[in-house]
Scaffold this motif. Structure first.
Motif, PDB file in Angstrom:
ATOM      1  N   ILE A  15       0.843  -1.205   0.000  1.00 54.17           N
ATOM      2  CA  ILE A  15       0.000   0.000   0.000  1.00 54.17           C
ATOM      3  C   ILE A  15       0.875   1.250   0.000  1.00 54.17           C
ATOM      4  N   ILE A  16       1.880   1.271   0.874  1.00 53.62           N
ATOM      5  CA  ILE A  16       2.794   2.420   0.927  1.00 53.62           C
ATOM      6  C   ILE A  16       3.494   2.601  -0.413  1.00 53.62           C
ATOM      7  N   PHE A  28      17.371   6.642   0.145  1.00 57.27           N
ATOM      8  CA  PHE A  28      18.067   7.919   0.059  1.00 57.27           C
ATOM      9  C   PHE A  28      17.535   8.811  -1.058  1.00 57.27           C
ATOM     10  N   ILE A  29      17.055   8.223  -2.145  1.00 55.99           N
ATOM     11  CA  ILE A  29      16.414   9.043  -3.186  1.00 55.99           C
ATOM     12  C   ILE A  29      15.167   9.708  -2.613  1.00 55.99           C
ATOM     13  N   PHE A  30      14.345   8.933  -1.912  1.00 59.75           N
ATOM     14  CA  PHE A  30      13.125   9.500  -1.345  1.00 59.75           C
ATOM     15  C   PHE A  30      13.428  10.478  -0.212  1.00 59.75           C
ATOM     16  N   LEU A  31      14.489  10.241   0.543  1.00 55.01           N
ATOM     17  CA  LEU A  31      14.869  11.201   1.583  1.00 55.01           C
ATOM     18  C   LEU A  31      15.257  12.532   0.947  1.00 55.01           C
ATOM     19  N   GLY A  41      20.482  -5.695  -0.734  1.00 56.69           N
ATOM     20  CA  GLY A  41      19.720  -4.563  -0.224  1.00 56.69           C
ATOM     21  C   GLY A  41      19.951  -3.250  -0.945  1.00 56.69           C
ATOM     22  N   GLU A  42      20.703  -3.282  -2.067  1.00 51.00           N
ATOM     23  CA  GLU A  42      20.986  -2.014  -2.765  1.00 51.00           C
ATOM     24  C   GLU A  42      19.732  -1.275  -3.187  1.00 51.00           C
ATOM     25  N   PRO A  43      18.710  -1.949  -3.756  1.00 52.35           N
ATOM     26  CA  PRO A  43      17.510  -1.181  -4.141  1.00 52.35           C
ATOM     27  C   PRO A  43      16.839  -0.492  -2.946  1.00 52.35           C
ATOM     28  N   ALA A  44      16.782  -1.169  -1.809  1.00 50.79           N
ATOM     29  CA  ALA A  44      16.165  -0.558  -0.628  1.00 50.79           C
ATOM     30  C   ALA A  44      16.953   0.668  -0.175  1.00 50.79           C
ATOM     31  N   VAL A  45      18.276   0.565  -0.172  1.00 51.23           N
ATOM     32  CA  VAL A  45      19.111   1.699   0.240  1.00 51.23           C
ATOM     33  C   VAL A  45      18.973   2.852  -0.750  1.00 51.23           C
ATOM     34  N   LEU A  46      19.019   2.554  -2.040  1.00 51.42           N
ATOM     35  CA  LEU A  46      18.883   3.612  -3.042  1.00 51.42           C
ATOM     36  C   LEU A  46      17.520   4.293  -2.957  1.00 51.42           C
ATOM     37  N   PHE A  47      16.447   3.509  -2.893  1.00 52.93           N
ATOM     38  CA  PHE A  47      15.118   4.105  -2.753  1.00 52.93           C
ATOM     39  C   PHE A  47      15.052   4.961  -1.485  1.00 52.93           C
ATOM     40  N   ARG A  84       6.497  15.778  -0.429  1.00 50.59           N
ATOM     41  CA  ARG A  84       7.409  15.692   0.723  1.00 50.59           C
ATOM     42  C   ARG A  84       6.958  14.623   1.714  1.00 50.59           C
ATOM     43  N   VAL A  85       5.682  14.593   2.035  1.00 52.20           N
ATOM     44  CA  VAL A  85       5.158  13.613   2.996  1.00 52.20           C
ATOM     45  C   VAL A  85       5.251  12.201   2.423  1.00 52.20           C
ATOM     46  N   ALA A  86       4.817  12.036   1.169  1.00 56.60           N
ATOM     47  CA  ALA A  86       4.845  10.714   0.536  1.00 56.60           C
ATOM     48  C   ALA A  86       6.271  10.185   0.444  1.00 56.60           C
ATOM     49  N   ALA A  87       7.208  11.024   0.056  1.00 57.49           N
ATOM     50  CA  ALA A  87       8.601  10.600  -0.076  1.00 57.49           C
ATOM     51  C   ALA A  87       9.208  10.274   1.289  1.00 57.49           C
ATOM     52  N   PHE A  88       8.848  11.039   2.308  1.00 51.56           N
ATOM     53  CA  PHE A  88       9.368  10.769   3.652  1.00 51.56           C
ATOM     54  C   PHE A  88       8.878   9.413   4.165  1.00 51.56           C
ATOM     55  N   ILE A  89       7.602   9.121   3.961  1.00 49.85           N
ATOM     56  CA  ILE A  89       7.049   7.833   4.386  1.00 49.85           C
ATOM     57  C   ILE A  89       7.690   6.693   3.580  1.00 49.85           C
ATOM     58  N   ALA A  90       7.849   6.894   2.277  1.00 48.29           N
ATOM     59  CA  ALA A  90       8.474   5.876   1.436  1.00 48.29           C
ATOM     60  C   ALA A  90       9.925   5.639   1.857  1.00 48.29           C
ATOM     61  N   SER A  91      10.637   6.700   2.188  1.00 45.48           N
ATOM     62  CA  SER A  91      12.014   6.566   2.660  1.00 45.48           C
ATOM     63  C   SER A  91      12.062   5.754   3.947  1.00 45.48           C
ATOM     64  N   GLY A  92      11.164   6.054   4.856  1.00 45.54           N
ATOM     65  CA  GLY A  92      11.108   5.297   6.110  1.00 45.54           C
ATOM     66  C   GLY A  92      10.775   3.837   5.891  1.00 45.54           C
ATOM     67  N   GLU A  93       9.849   3.569   4.966  1.00 47.84           N
ATOM     68  CA  GLU A  93       9.510   2.172   4.677  1.00 47.84           C
ATOM     69  C   GLU A  93      10.726   1.423   4.150  1.00 47.84           C
ATOM     70  N   MET A  94      11.503   2.065   3.305  1.00 49.87           N
ATOM     71  CA  MET A  94      12.690   1.405   2.755  1.00 49.87           C
ATOM     72  C   MET A  94      13.765   1.192   3.817  1.00 49.87           C
ATOM     73  N   ALA A  95      13.878   2.113   4.766  1.00 50.81           N
ATOM     74  CA  ALA A  95      14.830   1.911   5.864  1.00 50.81           C
ATOM     75  C   ALA A  95      14.408   0.707   6.708  1.00 50.81           C
ATOM     76  N   VAL A  96      13.125   0.622   7.017  1.00 53.90           N
ATOM     77  CA  VAL A  96      12.607  -0.515   7.790  1.00 53.90           C
ATOM     78  C   VAL A  96      12.816  -1.809   7.006  1.00 53.90           C
ATOM     79  N   ALA A  97      12.500  -1.791   5.711  1.00 53.29           N
ATOM     80  CA  ALA A  97      12.672  -2.990   4.885  1.00 53.29           C
ATOM     81  C   ALA A  97      14.128  -3.437   4.871  1.00 53.29           C
TER      82      ALA A  97
END
Length: 135
Positions: free
Chosen positions: A48-49, A102-105, A94-100, A64-77
């Motif tokens: 969903i996120i 920091f891009i979203f951050l 884990g490269e895609p999770a890290v890239l997503f 800004r809000v959507a990207a911040f939440i997406a960044s947090g989801e990728m950090a958790v993942a």
């Protein structure tokens, strides 16, 4: 012409689209083999996120809000699914999770930029990156 603003807009659009496709794959089985995850599961919430957040980032709406939440989801993942295998992203897939993450951050910190619904909502010129080589 400010090519950095165009490059940033393309980064936002492509990253949002790819992220949304991860969500549609989890929730709708497309693209992919048609298998889905239960909506109320941890992977369902992630889907969903990804689908909603990726779409919002791609469109540049509430970016800004959507990207911040997406960044947090990728950090958790990353820390839940990849880090336990090995601390280095190259060795734990884990490269895609890290890239997503920091891009979203970066997008959360910078904003939507040009070609976004946020710039239309606020009836103002979007933020643009400074030209390279300027001081």
């Amino acid at each position: 012409m400010n090519y950095s603003a165009i490059a940033f807009a393309l980064l936002r659009i492509v990253a949002g689209l790819l992220f949304a496709m991860h969500g549609s794959q989890k929730l709708l089985g497309f693209p992919g083999d048609g298998q889905t995850v239960p909506l109320g599961s941890l992977m369902g919430v992630a889907g969903i996120i990804e689908l909603v957040g990726g779409t919002l980032v791609m469109l540049g709406l509430f970016t800004r809000v959507a990207a911040f939440i997406a960044s947090g989801e990728m950090a958790v993942a990353y820390f839940m699914a990849h880090f336990p295998k090995h601390p280095l992203p190259l060795l734990n897939q884990g490269e895609p999770a890290v890239l997503f993450c920091f891009i979203f951050l970066f997008i959360a910190a910078f904003g939507a930029g040009i070609w976004s619904l946020d710039s239309l909502r606020h009836h103002r010129q979007p933020d643009v990156l400074p030209p390279t080589g300027s001081r």
